[in-house]
Motif scaffolding. Structure first.
Motif, PDB file in Angstrom:
ATOM      1  N   PRO A 289       0.803  -1.231   0.000  1.00  0.00           N
ATOM      2  CA  PRO A 289       0.000   0.000   0.000  1.00  0.00           C
ATOM      3  C   PRO A 289       0.838   1.285   0.000  1.00  0.00           C
ATOM      4  CG  PRO A 289       0.164  -0.847   2.220  1.00  0.00           C
ATOM      5  CD  PRO A 289       0.893  -1.841   1.339  1.00  0.00           C
ATOM      6  N   ALA A 290       2.164   1.181   0.047  1.00  0.00           N
ATOM      7  CA  ALA A 290       2.990   2.394   0.072  1.00  0.00           C
ATOM      8  C   ALA A 290       2.956   3.121  -1.257  1.00  0.00           C
ATOM      9  CB  ALA A 290       4.436   2.039   0.433  1.00  0.00           C
ATOM     10  N   GLU A 323       8.956  11.026   4.003  1.00  0.00           N
ATOM     11  CA  GLU A 323       7.699  10.727   4.693  1.00  0.00           C
ATOM     12  C   GLU A 323       6.904   9.624   3.994  1.00  0.00           C
ATOM     13  OE1 GLU A 323       5.422  14.240   5.274  1.00  0.00           O
ATOM     14  OE2 GLU A 323       6.866  15.143   6.685  1.00  0.00           O
ATOM     15  N   GLN A 324       6.962   9.553   2.673  1.00  0.00           N
ATOM     16  CA  GLN A 324       6.166   8.561   1.942  1.00  0.00           C
ATOM     17  C   GLN A 324       6.538   7.141   2.349  1.00  0.00           C
ATOM     18  OE1 GLN A 324       6.128   8.997  -2.356  1.00  0.00           O
ATOM     19  NE2 GLN A 324       5.344   6.927  -2.663  1.00  0.00           N
ATOM     20  N   LEU A 325       7.812   6.950   2.715  1.00  0.00           N
ATOM     21  CA  LEU A 325       8.257   5.602   3.063  1.00  0.00           C
ATOM     22  C   LEU A 325       7.971   5.246   4.517  1.00  0.00           C
ATOM     23  CD1 LEU A 325      10.124   6.363   0.448  1.00  0.00           C
ATOM     24  CD2 LEU A 325      11.386   4.348   1.183  1.00  0.00           C
ATOM     25  N   ALA A 326       7.578   6.225   5.334  1.00  0.00           N
ATOM     26  CA  ALA A 326       7.121   5.973   6.708  1.00  0.00           C
ATOM     27  C   ALA A 326       8.099   5.111   7.501  1.00  0.00           C
ATOM     28  CB  ALA A 326       5.732   5.328   6.679  1.00  0.00           C
ATOM     29  N   ASN A 327       9.307   5.628   7.691  1.00  0.00           N
ATOM     30  CA  ASN A 327      10.341   4.940   8.480  1.00  0.00           C
ATOM     31  C   ASN A 327      10.658   3.559   7.906  1.00  0.00           C
ATOM     32  OD1 ASN A 327      12.241   4.494  10.453  1.00  0.00           O
ATOM     33  ND2 ASN A 327      10.753   3.901  12.019  1.00  0.00           N
ATOM     34  N   PRO A 328      11.272   3.515   6.724  1.00  0.00           N
ATOM     35  CA  PRO A 328      11.516   2.235   6.057  1.00  0.00           C
ATOM     36  C   PRO A 328      12.647   1.435   6.706  1.00  0.00           C
ATOM     37  CG  PRO A 328      12.637   3.986   4.881  1.00  0.00           C
ATOM     38  CD  PRO A 328      11.848   4.647   5.968  1.00  0.00           C
ATOM     39  N   THR A 329      12.702   0.192   6.321  1.00  0.00           N
ATOM     40  CA  THR A 329      13.850  -0.650   6.656  1.00  0.00           C
ATOM     41  C   THR A 329      14.737  -0.731   5.413  1.00  0.00           C
ATOM     42  OG1 THR A 329      12.580  -1.987   8.209  1.00  0.00           O
ATOM     43  CG2 THR A 329      14.611  -2.955   7.339  1.00  0.00           C
ATOM     44  N   VAL A 393       9.351 -13.438   5.510  1.00  0.00           N
ATOM     45  CA  VAL A 393       9.803 -12.897   6.795  1.00  0.00           C
ATOM     46  C   VAL A 393       9.054 -11.612   7.100  1.00  0.00           C
ATOM     47  CG1 VAL A 393      11.782 -11.914   8.035  1.00  0.00           C
ATOM     48  CG2 VAL A 393      12.079 -13.928   6.584  1.00  0.00           C
ATOM     49  N   SER A 394       8.834 -10.805   6.066  1.00  0.00           N
ATOM     50  CA  SER A 394       8.082  -9.557   6.231  1.00  0.00           C
ATOM     51  C   SER A 394       7.394  -9.219   4.915  1.00  0.00           C
ATOM     52  CB  SER A 394       9.005  -8.399   6.619  1.00  0.00           C
ATOM     53  OG  SER A 394       8.279  -7.182   6.661  1.00  0.00           O
ATOM     54  N   GLU A 395       6.130  -8.814   5.010  1.00  0.00           N
ATOM     55  CA  GLU A 395       5.370  -8.448   3.823  1.00  0.00           C
ATOM     56  C   GLU A 395       5.199  -6.944   3.705  1.00  0.00           C
ATOM     57  OE1 GLU A 395       2.270 -11.384   2.471  1.00  0.00           O
ATOM     58  OE2 GLU A 395       2.205 -11.753   4.639  1.00  0.00           O
ATOM     59  N   ARG A 396       5.954  -6.184   4.516  1.00  0.00           N
ATOM     60  CA  ARG A 396       5.859  -4.727   4.434  1.00  0.00           C
ATOM     61  C   ARG A 396       6.357  -4.234   3.073  1.00  0.00           C
ATOM     62  NH1 ARG A 396       9.215  -1.906   7.359  1.00  0.00           N
ATOM     63  NH2 ARG A 396      10.432  -3.604   8.266  1.00  0.00           N
ATOM     64  N   SER A 397       5.762  -3.123   2.587  1.00  0.00           N
ATOM     65  CA  SER A 397       6.182  -2.562   1.303  1.00  0.00           C
ATOM     66  C   SER A 397       7.128  -1.382   1.476  1.00  0.00           C
ATOM     67  CB  SER A 397       4.960  -2.132   0.483  1.00  0.00           C
ATOM     68  OG  SER A 397       4.217  -1.157   1.189  1.00  0.00           O
ATOM     69  N   ASN A 398       7.471  -1.029   2.715  1.00  0.00           N
ATOM     70  CA  ASN A 398       8.441   0.046   2.914  1.00  0.00           C
ATOM     71  C   ASN A 398       9.808  -0.517   3.309  1.00  0.00           C
ATOM     72  OD1 ASN A 398       7.771  -0.679   5.538  1.00  0.00           O
ATOM     73  ND2 ASN A 398       7.876   1.424   6.321  1.00  0.00           N
ATOM     74  N   ILE A 399      10.131  -1.646   2.695  1.00  0.00           N
ATOM     75  CA  ILE A 399      11.479  -2.214   2.805  1.00  0.00           C
ATOM     76  C   ILE A 399      12.188  -1.955   1.472  1.00  0.00           C
ATOM     77  CG2 ILE A 399      12.848  -4.326   3.024  1.00  0.00           C
ATOM     78  CD1 ILE A 399      10.626  -5.463   4.783  1.00  0.00           C
ATOM     79  N   VAL A 400      13.385  -1.390   1.556  1.00  0.00           N
ATOM     80  CA  VAL A 400      14.156  -1.116   0.343  1.00  0.00           C
ATOM     81  C   VAL A 400      15.457  -1.905   0.417  1.00  0.00           C
ATOM     82  CG1 VAL A 400      15.255   0.620  -1.106  1.00  0.00           C
ATOM     83  CG2 VAL A 400      13.174   1.198   0.169  1.00  0.00           C
ATOM     84  N   VAL A 401      15.706  -2.717  -0.576  1.00  0.00           N
ATOM     85  CA  VAL A 401      16.916  -3.530  -0.648  1.00  0.00           C
ATOM     86  C   VAL A 401      17.906  -2.860  -1.600  1.00  0.00           C
ATOM     87  CG1 VAL A 401      17.898  -5.769  -1.278  1.00  0.00           C
ATOM     88  CG2 VAL A 401      15.648  -5.646  -0.179  1.00  0.00           C
ATOM     89  N   PRO A 426       8.655 -10.168  -0.165  1.00  0.00           N
ATOM     90  CA  PRO A 426       7.954 -10.131  -1.462  1.00  0.00           C
ATOM     91  C   PRO A 426       7.501  -8.743  -1.889  1.00  0.00           C
ATOM     92  CG  PRO A 426       6.512 -11.010   0.259  1.00  0.00           C
ATOM     93  CD  PRO A 426       7.886 -10.909   0.856  1.00  0.00           C
ATOM     94  N   ASN A 427       7.322  -7.821  -0.944  1.00  0.00           N
ATOM     95  CA  ASN A 427       6.822  -6.487  -1.300  1.00  0.00           C
ATOM     96  C   ASN A 427       7.900  -5.408  -1.212  1.00  0.00           C
ATOM     97  OD1 ASN A 427       4.145  -7.371  -1.769  1.00  0.00           O
ATOM     98  ND2 ASN A 427       3.798  -7.430   0.454  1.00  0.00           N
ATOM     99  N   ALA A 428       9.148  -5.830  -1.082  1.00  0.00           N
ATOM    100  CA  ALA A 428      10.246  -4.868  -0.995  1.00  0.00           C
ATOM    101  C   ALA A 428      10.501  -4.237  -2.363  1.00  0.00           C
ATOM    102  CB  ALA A 428      11.507  -5.554  -0.491  1.00  0.00           C
ATOM    103  N   THR A 429      11.196  -3.093  -2.338  1.00  0.00           N
ATOM    104  CA  THR A 429      11.650  -2.448  -3.575  1.00  0.00           C
ATOM    105  C   THR A 429      13.153  -2.651  -3.679  1.00  0.00           C
ATOM    106  OG1 THR A 429       9.904  -0.791  -3.462  1.00  0.00           O
ATOM    107  CG2 THR A 429      11.814  -0.259  -4.814  1.00  0.00           C
ATOM    108  N   TYR A 430      13.628  -3.014  -4.868  1.00  0.00           N
ATOM    109  CA  TYR A 430      15.024  -3.405  -5.062  1.00  0.00           C
ATOM    110  C   TYR A 430      15.766  -2.381  -5.918  1.00  0.00           C
ATOM    111  CZ  TYR A 430      13.589  -7.848  -3.072  1.00  0.00           C
ATOM    112  OH  TYR A 430      13.116  -8.800  -2.220  1.00  0.00           O
ATOM    113  N   VAL A 431      16.918  -1.951  -5.425  1.00  0.00           N
ATOM    114  CA  VAL A 431      17.783  -1.025  -6.153  1.00  0.00           C
ATOM    115  C   VAL A 431      19.142  -1.686  -6.318  1.00  0.00           C
ATOM    116  CG1 VAL A 431      18.820   1.276  -6.222  1.00  0.00           C
ATOM    117  CG2 VAL A 431      16.608   0.945  -5.100  1.00  0.00           C
ATOM    118  N   GLY A 432      19.638  -1.715  -7.535  1.00  0.00           N
ATOM    119  CA  GLY A 432      20.946  -2.315  -7.792  1.00  0.00           C
ATOM    120  C   GLY A 432      22.012  -1.248  -7.967  1.00  0.00           C
ATOM    121  N   PHE A 433      23.185  -1.476  -7.403  1.00  0.00           N
ATOM    122  CA  PHE A 433      24.350  -0.609  -7.596  1.00  0.00           C
ATOM    123  C   PHE A 433      25.450  -1.430  -8.258  1.00  0.00           C
ATOM    124  CE2 PHE A 433      22.093   1.937  -4.620  1.00  0.00           C
ATOM    125  CZ  PHE A 433      22.536   3.237  -4.812  1.00  0.00           C
TER     126      PHE A 433
END
Length: 1023
Positions: A289-290, A323-329, A393-401, A426-433
């Motif tokens: 829902p994020a 603020e949109q990410l509401a204290n992400p992990t 482990v977590s279904e939160r959508s404010n996790i950024v990998v 499963p609901n995390a957002t992934y960024v590659g470097f």
């Protein structure tokens, strides 16, 4: 004819600031005594009235008691050093100030007073001030531009005239260093320092050395960012919302736990751009829902060595604060323990930006526990710690990998860690470097991360001096087989193979396979390899100081090679970690063998070795590794890598990038290939170019550096066409001195000779440092030694403050060591020419007579020209009329010489006459009874011929004395910048001239000249 000047650059800068909503003001208008004064003393760097007003506006819920508490705190830095106070202030700026006050009911209450409104940029007070005078103790300085945010001086900009060859950005850099020393209070609140001549603009931090002041280009176009102009900086960084974003997310302080040294780092334009673009990409990619995205946050491709780790840290801080990410992990993933540790160290140093301490997952169970949280956290893990589970482990959508080196096959996108990670989150957002581009046939990486969010390739990095180019040289170490020994070995191996086959009950193999590692580690080959490395290291150290790394195929080969190297150079060995020229860096334990125990080290011991290796002054110059330190390890002084291990693709590109870090005068990194990996390197380059990367990942020494060296050498030979420097090579010291003196004389004889010659020698020295020890360098070595000696001698006596500031000599491109060079490497031309050192400053008769008799007339002329220029420049700040006359005389003589109207001997004769006039002028005041200031006013008054006819000399002297006294009484520190005081000065001068009957028709010109003379006197106070 109009002429661009520093003042024009300053006015243009103010216009660009105003177009972004900043108010512009002259420093004098804010100074004590001015009608619009904003401070009580020139010793106050902060504009307290504006600060107080801004705090009231931004914190209207706080009582006056709390506002005053905040103002007092900001005005009284508590730490003993400037850098500590600067870090303290940055925390106040980003975190707010804790205040306490009592409510009307008498209740004690705690709250935050904010120095800046980050959410509403337009609510802040934005002011840019030109010519801002500050006094500290006995020192007074005037900065070109100071940027104030709510009355706080957060940026200092030092400008130079783009048309003045002597006034480049490095002169501006030196001026900032002078300000830091003499008016440190200006920098307590400083966030960024800027140097510019309009065309070239560089940005650095309070602690940055010259090579860390990096160009600032446009942040709008990643592929074509344009030139680093002042306009690009102002419009790209000082738009209020962008500036606040930069201050909050892109300023980092790192403190060495051992030494306590604090290093402040600020983002380059490419890091700021990537942070903003990746943050936007993540917010678009957030899953419900994020957000409404698909979880693919994009790939950031920034070439190795360009600060990718810091970009990851800045992005993490920006995401945490959104603020949109509401204290992400934030989950930071690598595929190796050493990378995990190195990246974790960067984040741990920047914990203030994260507003929390990062954590490292110790095991699979620990990782699951750390991810099983309601919100927040910065967790580091290797991909291997993810395991197949039946449920997320977590279904939160404010996790950024954030995945480092996202393209690696080890991640297991289809089967393994990466797949299990996506199932766990499963609901995390992934960024590659990544530091290298994605391969064309790599479909897994874009499927997980999406398309490129930002690209900063090798071309851009080298243009920005963010990295140095890498050069490749092949020096295959082959073995010439002993045929008899080979046949004997084959027979023995066959016998063993038959025996093994009989035991196992299988057929004997017709082919005998010998592993490449066994061949590479053959004792005779390692002897040759050790000799090659030792000779290469020693020859390169003659030309460029720094560090080198050798990469071998196994720990056993590393240890064997070490033995062969120390057999050749026993003094390179030391048992203790704290000593020794060469070390093996590897893991292992005493249980394996006594030999392994001698080289294997625990993590703390390896970290101690890393500190030694990174220290340019430490004698640890060569390390031998197998897998350690090949990725994520930054050692700027390292300039050479010896490859004796088959590497390919991303691993190869990662490894060779260890030598591309910027350091001092390091011209580039050199990779020496002993095994023959040219094909793999070619494939890696092809991958890079097919992905759209610009700029070459590697240059071949034989194709690039050697021809460049030879071209530069030919250019210098052409410059010295017909000149005989034979006395330098192989001659005694007297002949060497004569050759250098004659060479300098020849340089000055050529049109624009000095600047052309200095630039050519610098370029040849760098190209030579890259090419050595190739055979082609031998024919050039002694010639370069001569050129460098002439250059050093000229620089010692005749080069004004130009070029970058001096850097650590041990890390610089060295003077070529040659039997032909004088003992100290720098020849004093005055001494070599037989000129006296004493009394040069006052141009004594002895000095002038000996100068006139010099056999090298061009050297004599250049000596006189520089000395006279220095004298006139000094007089220009004391006596405007006198110096004007001297300057006109000097330029007239030199123009006639340039036009070949007079000979060298004649111009020297005329300049000696001018020198004597200058010397006599220094004593005029003593004879007339006037001090220096009074004499200057006397000359200004007597400059008018009709005045001299009407007024007696005694009266002119009387007016001069009274003028000096009146002006000194009225002058304040900033009076030259304030029109009201200048008008009062003009009235005073006019009344005084009328009082003594100065001719009316000459009064206005005299008044203007007297005021200008008074301004010159004031400028001597503000250095």
């Amino acid at each position: 004819m109009s002429h661009i000047s520093e003042n024009i650059v300053e006015l243009a800068a103010l216009t660009w600031f105003e177009s972004l909503g900043w108010r512009a003001s002259a420093g004098a208008d804010l100074s004590p005594g001015a009608d619009t004064s904003q401070r009580d003393s020139h010793e106050h760097a902060v504009l307290e009235q504006r600060l107080r007003a801004s705090l009231r506006k931004l914190n209207d819920h706080l009582p006056e008691e709390a506002i005053e508490q905040a103002v007092r705190l900001v005005s009284r830095p508590p730490e003993p050093t400037l850098v500590q106070n600067n870090r303290w202030f940055h925390r106040l700026l980003t975190d707010g100030i804790d205040v306490e006050y009592r409510t009307p009911e008498g209740e004690a209450r705690g709250d935050k007073a904010w120095l800046v409104d980050f959410d509403r940029p337009a609510s802040n007070d934005l002011l840019v001030v030109n010519q801002y005078t500050l006094k500290c103790g006995s020192s007074t300085r005037r900065a070109d531009l100071v940027v104030f945010l709510n009355g706080l001086p957060i940026v200092v900009v030092e400008l130079k005239d783009p048309a003045d060859e002597q006034a480049d950005v490095w002169k501006a850099y030196r001026q900032l260093q002078d300000y830091k020393e003499h008016i440190p209070t200006l920098f307590t609140c400083n966030e960024v320092m800027v140097i510019s001549d309009g065309d070239t603009t560089r940005v650095g931090s309070l602690t940055a050395d010259a090579d860390r002041f990096t160009p600032w280009r446009s942040i709008d176009d990643a592929r074509q960012p344009g030139e680093p102009t002042l306009e690009s900086l102002i419009k790209g960084l000082f738009e209020p919302a962008r500036l606040l974003d930069y201050l909050r997310r892109c300023v980092i302080f790192e403190e060495d736990d051992r030494s306590g040294e604090i290093i402040k780092k600020v983002a380059g334009y490419h890091q700021f751009r990537a942070m903003r673009k990746a943050r936007d990409s993540v917010k678009v990619a957030l899953k419900p829902p994020a957000g409404d995205g698909d979880g693919r946050g994009g790939v950031v491709w920034h070439t190795q060595g360009s600060g990718k780790s810091l970009t990851m840290l800045m992005l993490s801080g920006a995401l945490i604060g959104d603020e949109q990410l509401a204290n992400p992990t934030i989950v930071v993933v690598t595929d190796r323990n050493d990378l995990d540790g190195q990246l974790f160290g960067t984040f741990a140093s920047g914990r203030a930006l994260l507003r929390q301490d990062p954590e490292q997952a110790e095991s699979r169970e620990d990782l699951a526990a750390k991810l099983y949280r309601a919100s927040g956290g910065v967790v580091f893990t290797t991909i291997q710690k993810f395991e197949e589970r039946g449920e997320p482990v977590s279904e939160r959508s404010n996790i950024v990998v954030l995945a480092d080196e996202a393209h690696r096959s080890q991640y297991g996108f289809l089967e393994g860690g990466a797949r299990w990670m996506r199932e766990a989150l499963p609901n995390a957002t992934y960024v590659g470097f990544t530091g290298t581009p994605l391969e064309q046939d790599d479909r897994s990486t874009p499927a997980v991360f999406g398309n490129y969010a930002d690209i900063y390739d090798i071309r851009q990095a080298i243009e920005d001096n963010a990295t140095v180019p890498i050069y490749y040289a092949m020096r295959l170490v082959k073995l010439v087989p002993d045929e008899a020994a080979v046949r004997e070995g084959e027979e023995e191996l066959k016998v063993r193979a038959v025996a093994e086959a009989d035991k196992a009950g299988r057929k004997v193999d017709d082919y005998i396979r010998v592993e490449l590692e066994a061949l590479a580690g053959a004792r005779e080959r390692l002897k040759l390899l050790a000799r090659e490395i030792v000779e290469h290291v020693e020859k390169r150290r003659e030309v460029i100081e720094g560090k080198a790394m050798t990469v071998c195929m196994s720990r056993a080969i590393c240890m064997d090679l070490y033995d062969e190297i120390v057999a050749l150079r026993p003094d390179w060995h030391a048992d203790e970690d704290e000593a020794g020229f060469v070390k093996v860096v590897m893991t292992g334990s005493a249980r394996e063998s006594e030999r392994v125990a001698a080289h294997a080290r625990t993590k703390p011991r390896r970290e101690a070795l890393a500190r030694r290796f990174k220290d340019p002054e430490d004698d640890l110059r060569l390390v031998i590794v197998c897998d350690m330190w090949l990725t994520g390890f930054d050692c700027p002084p390292m300039h050479t890598m010896y490859l004796d291990k088959p590497l390919a693709g991303h691993n190869l590109m990662q490894a060779i990038a260890r030598v591309n870090r910027v350091f001092g005068e390091k011209p580039g990194g050199v990779v020496v290939d002993f095994l023959g990996i040219a094909d793999q390197l070619r494939d890696a380059v092809q991958t890079y170019t097919q992905a759209g990367g610009e700029g070459s990942p590697v240059e071949a020494i034989q194709d690039e550096a050697v021809p460049l060296m030879e071209r530069q050498f030919e250019a210098l030979r052409d410059f010295f066409n017909g000149f005989d420097d034979g006395g330098f090579a192989g001659g005694d010291e007297a002949e060497q001195l004569r050759a250098v003196t004659a060479g300098a004389d020849y340089v000055f004889q050529q049109e624009n000779g000095k600047s052309r010659f200095m630039a050519m020698v610098a370029e040849l020295s760098k190209a030579f440092a890259l090419a050595v020890p190739r055979q082609e360098t031998e024919a050039i070595r002694d010639h370069l030694a001569y050129f460098q000696s002439v250059r050093a001698a000229i620089r010692k006596r005749f080069v004004d403050d130009g070029g970058p500031p001096p850097i650590d000599a041990r890390a610089a491109v060295r003077q070529v060591i040659s039997g032909a060079i004088a003992s100290d490497g720098v020849i004093d031309l005055f001494q070599a020419a037989g000129l006296p050192q004493a009394n040069v400053g006052i141009l004594s008769d002895e000095f002038l007579d000996r100068l006139a008799a010099l056999p090298h007339q061009n050297l004599a002329l250049e000596t006189l020209r520089k000395l006279l220029n220095d004298q006139i420049r000094t007089r220009e700040r004391v006596n405007i009329v006198q110096s004007r006359s001297f300057r006109e005389s000097l330029e007239t003589v030199l123009t006639r010489y340039t036009n070949r109207a007079i000979t060298t001997a004649q111009v020297i004769d005329e300049l000696i006459g001018l020198a004597r006039e200058i010397r006599e002028a220094l004593h005029r005041g003593e004879e007339s009874g006037l001090n220096e200031d009074e004499l200057a006013f006397y000359d200004a008054l007597a400059d008018n011929e009709s005045a001299r006819q009407v007024i007696q000399d005694d009266t002119l002297r009387l007016i001069a004395r009274e003028l000096a006294e009146r002006i000194k009484t009225k002058a304040s520190l900033d009076w030259t910048q304030r029109e009201t005081v200048r008008a009062d000065m003009r009235r005073t001068v006019r009344r005084l001239l009328a009082k003594y009957g100065y001719p009316p028709d000459a009064q206005e010109a005299a008044t203007q000249l007297v005021i200008r003379q008074a301004e010159l006197m004031a400028e001597t106070v503000v250095d």
